[in-house]
Design a protein around this motif. Structure first.
Motif, PDB file in Angstrom:
ATOM      1  N   SER A   1      11.427   3.645  -6.093  1.00  0.00           N
ATOM      2  CA  SER A   1      11.540   3.356  -4.550  1.00  0.00           C
ATOM      3  C   SER A   1      10.167   2.793  -4.285  1.00  0.00           C
ATOM      4  N   GLY A   2       9.025   3.366  -4.616  1.00  0.00           N
ATOM      5  CA  GLY A   2       7.687   3.177  -4.524  1.00  0.00           C
ATOM      6  C   GLY A   2       7.539   1.545  -5.313  1.00  0.00           C
ATOM      7  N   ILE A   3       8.163   1.192  -6.232  1.00  0.00           N
ATOM      8  CA  ILE A   3       7.812   0.044  -7.169  1.00  0.00           C
ATOM      9  C   ILE A   3       8.436  -0.924  -6.396  1.00  0.00           C
ATOM     10  N   VAL A   4       9.629  -0.761  -5.700  1.00  0.00           N
ATOM     11  CA  VAL A   4      10.579  -1.587  -5.314  1.00  0.00           C
ATOM     12  C   VAL A   4       9.819  -2.209  -3.852  1.00  0.00           C
ATOM     13  N   SER A   5       9.272  -1.243  -3.048  1.00  0.00           N
ATOM     14  CA  SER A   5       8.337  -1.604  -2.073  1.00  0.00           C
ATOM     15  C   SER A   5       7.270  -2.483  -2.478  1.00  0.00           C
ATOM     16  N   VAL A   6       6.547  -2.080  -3.405  1.00  0.00           N
ATOM     17  CA  VAL A   6       5.550  -2.953  -3.861  1.00  0.00           C
ATOM     18  C   VAL A   6       5.904  -4.347  -4.265  1.00  0.00           C
ATOM     19  N   VAL A   7       7.230  -4.656  -5.066  1.00  0.00           N
ATOM     20  CA  VAL A   7       7.771  -5.707  -5.481  1.00  0.00           C
ATOM     21  C   VAL A   7       8.135  -6.814  -4.059  1.00  0.00           C
TER      22      VAL A   7
ATOM     23  N   VAL B   1       0.841  -1.232   0.022  1.00  0.00           N
ATOM     24  CA  VAL B   1      -0.057  -0.011  -0.088  1.00  0.00           C
ATOM     25  C   VAL B   1       0.868   1.194   0.099  1.00  0.00           C
ATOM     26  N   GLY B   2       1.921   1.174   0.874  1.00  0.00           N
ATOM     27  CA  GLY B   2       2.759   2.573   1.009  1.00  0.00           C
ATOM     28  C   GLY B   2       3.473   2.794  -0.352  1.00  0.00           C
ATOM     29  N   GLY B   3       3.968   1.415  -0.990  1.00  0.00           N
ATOM     30  CA  GLY B   3       4.721   1.783  -2.400  1.00  0.00           C
ATOM     31  C   GLY B   3       3.632   2.317  -3.259  1.00  0.00           C
ATOM     32  N   LEU B   4       2.546   1.613  -3.321  1.00  0.00           N
ATOM     33  CA  LEU B   4       1.809   2.037  -4.429  1.00  0.00           C
ATOM     34  C   LEU B   4       1.358   3.560  -4.371  1.00  0.00           C
ATOM     35  N   PHE B   5       1.038   3.864  -3.134  1.00  0.00           N
ATOM     36  CA  PHE B   5       0.886   5.634  -2.875  1.00  0.00           C
ATOM     37  C   PHE B   5       2.169   6.146  -3.250  1.00  0.00           C
ATOM     38  N   ARG B   6       3.376   5.822  -2.872  1.00  0.00           N
ATOM     39  CA  ARG B   6       4.560   6.520  -3.174  1.00  0.00           C
ATOM     40  C   ARG B   6       4.833   6.785  -4.569  1.00  0.00           C
TER      41      ARG B   6
END
Length: 193
Positions: free
Chosen positions: A137-143, A114-119
């Protein structure tokens, strides 16, 4: 140059500068502890869950004592509810650390997604300077979140200890860098003559 002698900011910096060795030792210790957490990630995961459980249980006991020492009915029920929530959660984490690690891993995975998508979406829409790095960075968090869920429940055994280890390593490097930076600062008190 006599204004340097009376400046409390400079006096404070001189105190910090003299303690650079302690900062360096702390940085090295944090880095070594982080490496140990990465190397023994399963042990670090369950240790973290147990420590968190004990902290909640002890906090629940204090809240229970506070509930009976309050004089108002509204305060009693708020502290009693807090005590029950903390105490039961702490007990369950201590009694079932494996399930506690799984629960925390699911919460972290959803946070990353959720945080990665929002970012990623927010920075892509706002297009601040160098917004590509924030989107990446957001995409890396989602992955990372998706990987945790795909590898679940196996990921719950090692991930928390690994994440704490990585955080400790980077924190240790940052503190060590601060120590070497303040050690190389000029001594302003001696330059005031």
């Amino acid at each position: 140059m006599s204004e340097f002698i009376d400046n409390p900011l400079i006096a404070g910096m001189e105190e910090v500068r003299r303690s650079w060795g302690w900062f360096l030792a702390l940085g090295i210790l944090l880095t070594l502890l982080g490496v140990a957490c990465i190397a023994f990630d399963v042990t670090a995961t369950f240790t973290t869950v147990l420590v968190f459980g004990w902290m909640l249980l002890i906090g629940g006991i204090f809240a229970l004592v506070q509930a009976f020492t309050t004089g108002t009915w509204s305060g009693f029920f708020i502290y009693l509810l807090s005590a029950l929530l903390r105490g039961v959660t702490g007990y369950l984490l201590i009694r079932y650390p494996h399930i506690g690690a799984e629960s925390l891993t699911i919460v972290l995975a959803s946070f990353f997604i959720v945080g990665g998508l929002f970012r990623a979406i927010g920075f892509a829409m706002a297009k601040f300077p160098r917004w590509g790095w924030a989107v990446f960075s957001g995409i890396v968090s989602v992955v990372l979140g998706v990987m945790l869920l795909v590898e679940f429940p196996t990921s719950s055994i090692w991930f928390i200890g690994f994440a704490i280890g990585v955080d400790l390593v980077f924190d240790g490097v940052a503190v060590s860098s601060f120590a070497t930076a303040i050690h190389s600062l000029p001594n302003l008190r001696h330059r005031t003559a």
